[in-house]
Design an enzyme around this catalytic site. Structure first.
Site, PDB file in Angstrom:
ATOM      1  N   ASP A   1       5.231   0.466  11.861  1.00  0.00           N
ATOM      2  CA  ASP A   1       3.923  -0.092  11.507  1.00  0.00           C
ATOM      3  C   ASP A   1       3.731  -1.565  11.766  1.00  0.00           C
ATOM      4  O   ASP A   1       2.694  -2.296  11.462  1.00  0.00           O
ATOM      5  CB  ASP A   1       3.751   0.114   9.887  1.00  0.00           C
ATOM      6  CG  ASP A   1       3.810   1.392   9.477  1.00  0.00           C
ATOM      7  OD1 ASP A   1       3.293   2.257  10.218  1.00  0.00           O
ATOM      8  OD2 ASP A   1       3.890   1.520   8.130  1.00  0.00           O
TER       9      ASP A   1
ATOM     10  N   ARG B   1      -8.410  -0.121   5.336  1.00  0.00           N
ATOM     11  CA  ARG B   1      -7.453   0.888   4.676  1.00  0.00           C
ATOM     12  C   ARG B   1      -6.264   0.212   3.957  1.00  0.00           C
ATOM     13  O   ARG B   1      -5.764   0.896   3.108  1.00  0.00           O
ATOM     14  CB  ARG B   1      -7.134   1.887   5.733  1.00  0.00           C
ATOM     15  CG  ARG B   1      -8.305   2.596   5.960  1.00  0.00           C
ATOM     16  CD  ARG B   1      -7.884   3.933   7.001  1.00  0.00           C
ATOM     17  NE  ARG B   1      -6.661   4.570   6.211  1.00  0.00           N
ATOM     18  CZ  ARG B   1      -6.028   5.517   6.926  1.00  0.00           C
ATOM     19  NH1 ARG B   1      -5.964   5.684   8.403  1.00  0.00           N
ATOM     20  NH2 ARG B   1      -5.170   6.050   6.289  1.00  0.00           N
TER      21      ARG B   1
ATOM     22  N   CYS C   1      -3.934  13.216  13.785  1.00  0.00           N
ATOM     23  CA  CYS C   1      -4.505  12.019  13.554  1.00  0.00           C
ATOM     24  C   CYS C   1      -4.251  11.030  14.708  1.00  0.00           C
ATOM     25  O   CYS C   1      -3.787  11.350  15.358  1.00  0.00           O
ATOM     26  CB  CYS C   1      -3.839  11.247  11.949  1.00  0.00           C
ATOM     27  SG  CYS C   1      -2.380  10.406  12.494  1.00  0.00           S
TER      28      CYS C   1
ATOM     29  N   LYS D   1       0.841  -1.171   0.057  1.00  0.00           N
ATOM     30  CA  LYS D   1      -0.066   0.114  -0.117  1.00  0.00           C
ATOM     31  C   LYS D   1       1.059   1.278   0.106  1.00  0.00           C
ATOM     32  O   LYS D   1       0.653   2.223  -0.993  1.00  0.00           O
ATOM     33  CB  LYS D   1      -0.937  -0.072   1.291  1.00  0.00           C
ATOM     34  CG  LYS D   1      -1.459   1.401   1.635  1.00  0.00           C
ATOM     35  CD  LYS D   1      -2.168   1.363   2.970  1.00  0.00           C
ATOM     36  CE  LYS D   1      -1.672   1.670   4.012  1.00  0.00           C
ATOM     37  NZ  LYS D   1      -1.160   2.790   4.578  1.00  0.00           N
ATOM     38  N   ASN D   2       1.994   1.251   0.876  1.00  0.00           N
ATOM     39  CA  ASN D   2       2.783   2.697   1.129  1.00  0.00           C
ATOM     40  C   ASN D   2       3.659   2.930  -0.053  1.00  0.00           C
ATOM     41  O   ASN D   2       4.151   3.989  -0.182  1.00  0.00           O
ATOM     42  CB  ASN D   2       3.409   2.485   2.334  1.00  0.00           C
ATOM     43  CG  ASN D   2       2.516   2.714   3.587  1.00  0.00           C
ATOM     44  OD1 ASN D   2       1.318   3.147   3.204  1.00  0.00           O
ATOM     45  ND2 ASN D   2       2.749   2.611   4.818  1.00  0.00           N
TER      46      ASN D   2
ATOM     47  N   ARG E   1       1.660  14.562  13.368  1.00  0.00           N
ATOM     48  CA  ARG E   1       1.918  14.299  11.759  1.00  0.00           C
ATOM     49  C   ARG E   1       1.880  15.473  11.015  1.00  0.00           C
ATOM     50  O   ARG E   1       1.221  15.572   9.954  1.00  0.00           O
ATOM     51  CB  ARG E   1       1.095  13.217  11.337  1.00  0.00           C
ATOM     52  CG  ARG E   1       1.382  11.710  12.055  1.00  0.00           C
ATOM     53  CD  ARG E   1       0.592  10.444  11.365  1.00  0.00           C
ATOM     54  NE  ARG E   1       1.449  10.249  10.426  1.00  0.00           N
ATOM     55  CZ  ARG E   1       0.807   9.454   9.585  1.00  0.00           C
ATOM     56  NH1 ARG E   1      -0.433   8.925   9.685  1.00  0.00           N
ATOM     57  NH2 ARG E   1       1.414   8.830   8.310  1.00  0.00           N
TER      58      ARG E   1
HETATM   59  C1  EPZ Z   1       4.775   6.875   6.286  1.00  0.00           C
HETATM   60  O1  EPZ Z   1       3.842   7.814   6.790  1.00  0.00           O
HETATM   61  C2  EPZ Z   1       3.818   5.789   6.171  1.00  0.00           C
HETATM   62  N1  EPZ Z   1       2.656   6.181   5.225  1.00  0.00           N
HETATM   63  C3  EPZ Z   1       3.200   5.401   7.426  1.00  0.00           C
HETATM   64  O2  EPZ Z   1       2.437   4.070   7.291  1.00  0.00           O
HETATM   65  C4  EPZ Z   1       4.494   5.002   8.437  1.00  0.00           C
HETATM   66  O3  EPZ Z   1       3.864   4.772   9.817  1.00  0.00           O
HETATM   67  C5  EPZ Z   1       5.448   6.170   8.464  1.00  0.00           C
HETATM   68  O4  EPZ Z   1       5.984   6.532   7.132  1.00  0.00           O
HETATM   69  C6  EPZ Z   1       6.766   5.830   9.031  1.00  0.00           C
HETATM   70  O5  EPZ Z   1       7.228   4.765   8.684  1.00  0.00           O
HETATM   71  C7  EPZ Z   1       2.813   6.190   3.911  1.00  0.00           C
HETATM   72  O6  EPZ Z   1       3.870   5.708   3.653  1.00  0.00           O
HETATM   73  C8  EPZ Z   1       1.700   6.507   3.150  1.00  0.00           C
HETATM   74  P1  EPZ Z   1       6.956  10.098   8.275  1.00  0.00           P
HETATM   75  P2  EPZ Z   1       4.590   9.455   6.807  1.00  0.00           P
HETATM   76  O7  EPZ Z   1       6.736  11.568   7.550  1.00  0.00           O
HETATM   77  O8  EPZ Z   1       5.599   9.579   5.778  1.00  0.00           O
HETATM   78  C9  EPZ Z   1       7.272  13.405  11.656  1.00  0.00           C
HETATM   79  C10 EPZ Z   1       0.781   2.930   8.085  1.00  0.00           C
HETATM   80  O9  EPZ Z   1       0.159   2.232   9.035  1.00  0.00           O
HETATM   81  N2  EPZ Z   1       7.223  14.449  10.415  1.00  0.00           N
HETATM   82  O10 EPZ Z   1       7.873   9.417   7.837  1.00  0.00           O
HETATM   83  O11 EPZ Z   1       3.612  10.257   6.840  1.00  0.00           O
HETATM   84  C11 EPZ Z   1       6.147  12.688  11.758  1.00  0.00           C
HETATM   85  O12 EPZ Z   1       5.129  13.493  12.557  1.00  0.00           O
HETATM   86  C12 EPZ Z   1       1.151   4.177   8.066  1.00  0.00           C
HETATM   87  O13 EPZ Z   1       0.670   2.300   6.843  1.00  0.00           O
HETATM   88  C13 EPZ Z   1       7.217  15.900  10.690  1.00  0.00           C
HETATM   89  O14 EPZ Z   1       7.613  16.074  11.915  1.00  0.00           O
HETATM   90  O15 EPZ Z   1       5.625   9.398   8.104  1.00  0.00           O
HETATM   91  C14 EPZ Z   1       6.445  11.534  12.515  1.00  0.00           C
HETATM   92  O16 EPZ Z   1       6.553  11.670  13.712  1.00  0.00           O
HETATM   93  C15 EPZ Z   1       0.746   4.870   9.048  1.00  0.00           C
HETATM   94  N3  EPZ Z   1       7.121  16.780   9.646  1.00  0.00           N
HETATM   95  C16 EPZ Z   1       7.892  11.392  11.736  1.00  0.00           C
HETATM   96  O17 EPZ Z   1       8.112  12.635  11.274  1.00  0.00           O
HETATM   97  C17 EPZ Z   1       6.790  16.456   8.533  1.00  0.00           C
HETATM   98  O18 EPZ Z   1       6.925  17.147   7.521  1.00  0.00           O
HETATM   99  C18 EPZ Z   1       8.046  10.520  10.829  1.00  0.00           C
HETATM  100  O19 EPZ Z   1       6.981  10.312   9.904  1.00  0.00           O
HETATM  101  C19 EPZ Z   1       6.741  14.997   8.210  1.00  0.00           C
HETATM  102  C20 EPZ Z   1       6.889  14.033   9.124  1.00  0.00           C
END
Ligand code: EPZ
Length: 418
Positions: free
Chosen positions: A306, A398, A116, A22-23, A121
């Site tokens: 995850d 989802r 969320c 999915k991701n 996030r």
């Molecule tokens: C991706 O989310 C995945 N989603 C998530 O999968 C996964 O949990 C996550 O990466 C971590 O591996 C998809 O690929 C669609 P991040 P993403 O940006 O990219 C902070 C699932 O269950 N951050 O790597 O949104 C953020 O808050 C899911 O399939 C900022 O501060 O995660 C988090 O604490 C849910 N500012 C950390 O970084 C930003 O601009 C990592 O988030 C972006 C992120």
């Protein structure tokens, strides 16, 4: 709203196939916006988040045809470069259209995602990166508007925190920027590499995807391509844990074992036997007692956040105390209270959870709070005595395609009821 009714106690046995990731599929679909030519993607999982992304792409102006498991996209023209709140609030990954839209159309209006279930996030790093590439960004009425009428230009972008979709979004923006972009402290997840592979097939010039420094030479335009999405490592990991937690013997097929390396190590330390019967399969057998093993979530190749909830379910059945530390998201222990309702002994303190086991779980009514939390409750229910009813399984839909059918085929007593 659908529910799962699960009667625990059966050891799972047999093969369980995994779908495409999915991701990986989500950014690949968004990447189709970068070209007027058709992009055909194979192994796209049929899950709700994918349908949401397809809807978004249609709204933006793309033609989306789904046939025989392949999705054919054609974005001849960008009609409306906008991701509305109604879609973004149901799926944060909608922000993945931001980079491609600014790069292709010179303009994007994307709703800010808001909070969320698993944490705040924000997408500040996506915004910061696009600004470095020359986009002008304004925020009003809950939306961000990015404009780059004369196109983006290559730049050096240092992420001060590793972000998966942030890296993907910026990579998609930079492929059409003028000159060279260097992304530093980039995410190294397999999904980032898969996206780079697709973009390269479309004509992009990218080096270093899969490492923390990615170099992109912008090109004037991209063309069509055909690509097969990688296997879903989180789905694979969930089934591996299902084998171990039920004391079963499960072979997960159609996966990339390297992508679940951190989980394999933990399962082995916990006392499960993990072997690789084929190039794309992994067998998990748990005949004896399981031991508690501490775990800290990390960016890839560390242990995936995850899979943290599923691992917690496993540790409720292991001898001793396991300390689980969640470093990626600030609020990702919602499943702990639900597992406690089933009899687990879990204490949460900030980023850390302490799981004392083994505990005999008993079936109860529980509520799924997010995608992976729901999966962990299914796993807990598979070993609980009696009946567990899991409410709000739309969360699980989802990201998992027909999980109840796959588990039932391996011997689980699980049923979906309306
Ligand atoms: C991706 O989310 C995945 N989603 C998530 O999968 C996964 O949990 C996550 O990466 C971590 O591996 C998809 O690929 C669609 P991040 P993403 O940006 O990219 C902070 C699932 O269950 N951050 O790597 O949104 C953020 O808050 C899911 O399939 C900022 O501060 O995660 C988090 O604490 C849910 N500012 C950390 O970084 C930003 O601009 C990592 O988030 C972006 C992120």
């Amino acid at each position: 709203m659908d529910k799962f009714v699960i009667n625990g106690g059966n050891a799972l046995r047999g093969e369980i196939p995994v779908n495409g990731s999915k991701n990986s599929a989500l950014p690949a679909l968004a990447a189709a916006l970068l070209t007027a030519e058709p992009v055909t993607l194979h192994r796209i999982p049929r899950v709700r988040d994918i349908r949401t992304m397809q809807r978004l792409l249609v709204d933006v102006g793309a033609k989306v045809d789904v046939e025989d498991g392949a999705v054919r996209l054609e974005a001849a023209k960008i009609v409306s470069p906008e991701a509305p709140y109604e879609l973004v609030k149901t799926m944060r990954a909608s922000s993945l259209v931001l980079g491609p839209l600014v790069a292709r159309a010179g303009r994007a209006r994307v709703s800010l995602p808001g909070g969320c279930a698993i944490g705040a996030r924000p997408i500040n790093l996506h915004i910061f990166g696009l600004e470095q590439l020359g986009a002008r960004i304004e925020q009003s009425h809950g939306y961000i508007e990015a404009v780059a009428p004369d196109g983006l230009r290559g730049a050096s972008v240092h992420f001060d925190r590793i972000t998966v979709t942030g890296t993907e979004d910026l990579m998609m923006a930079a492929v059409l920027a003028k000159g060279e972009t260097v992304l530093r402290n980039a995410a190294r997840e397999p999904e980032v590499m898969d996206l780079a592979e697709l973009l390269i097939k479309m004509g992009a010039k990218i080096e270093g995807a899969g490492t923390s420094t990615i170099r992109i030479q912008g090109v004037a335009e991209l063309g069509g391509a055909e690509h097969t999405i990688i296997a879903d490592r989180i789905e694979a990991g969930t089934f591996m844990v299902a084998g171990a937690i039920t004391g079963g013997d499960v072979t997960v097929t159609g996966c990339n074992v390297e992508h679940v390396g951190a989980l394999v190590a933990k399962l082995q330390q916990a006392g499960a036997e993990v072997t690789q019967p084929g190039a794309d399969s992994v067998r998990v057998r748990a005949t004896g007692k399981l031991r508690s093993v501490d775990m800290t979530t990390e960016e890839y190749p560390g242990f995936a956040t995850d899979l943290q909830a599923q691992y917690m379910a496993l540790m409720t059945q292991a001898e001793g105390i396991a300390i689980i530390v969640e470093t990626i998201f600030e609020n990702r222990f919602m499943h702990a209270q639900e597992m406690a309702r089933m009899g687990a002994n879990i204490r949460v303190d900030g980023k850390q959870a302490m799981v004392a086991g083994p505990r005999a779980l008993s079936g109860a009514g529980v509520i799924a709070s997010d995608l992976r939390a729901s999966a962990s409750l299914v796993l807990a229910a598979l070993v609980a005595k009696g009946e567990t009813v899991i409410d709000r399984v739309y969360h699980i839909d989802r990201g998992y395609e027909k999980i109840e059918q796959k588990l039932a085929a391996a011997g689980a007593r699980i049923e979906r009821v309306e």
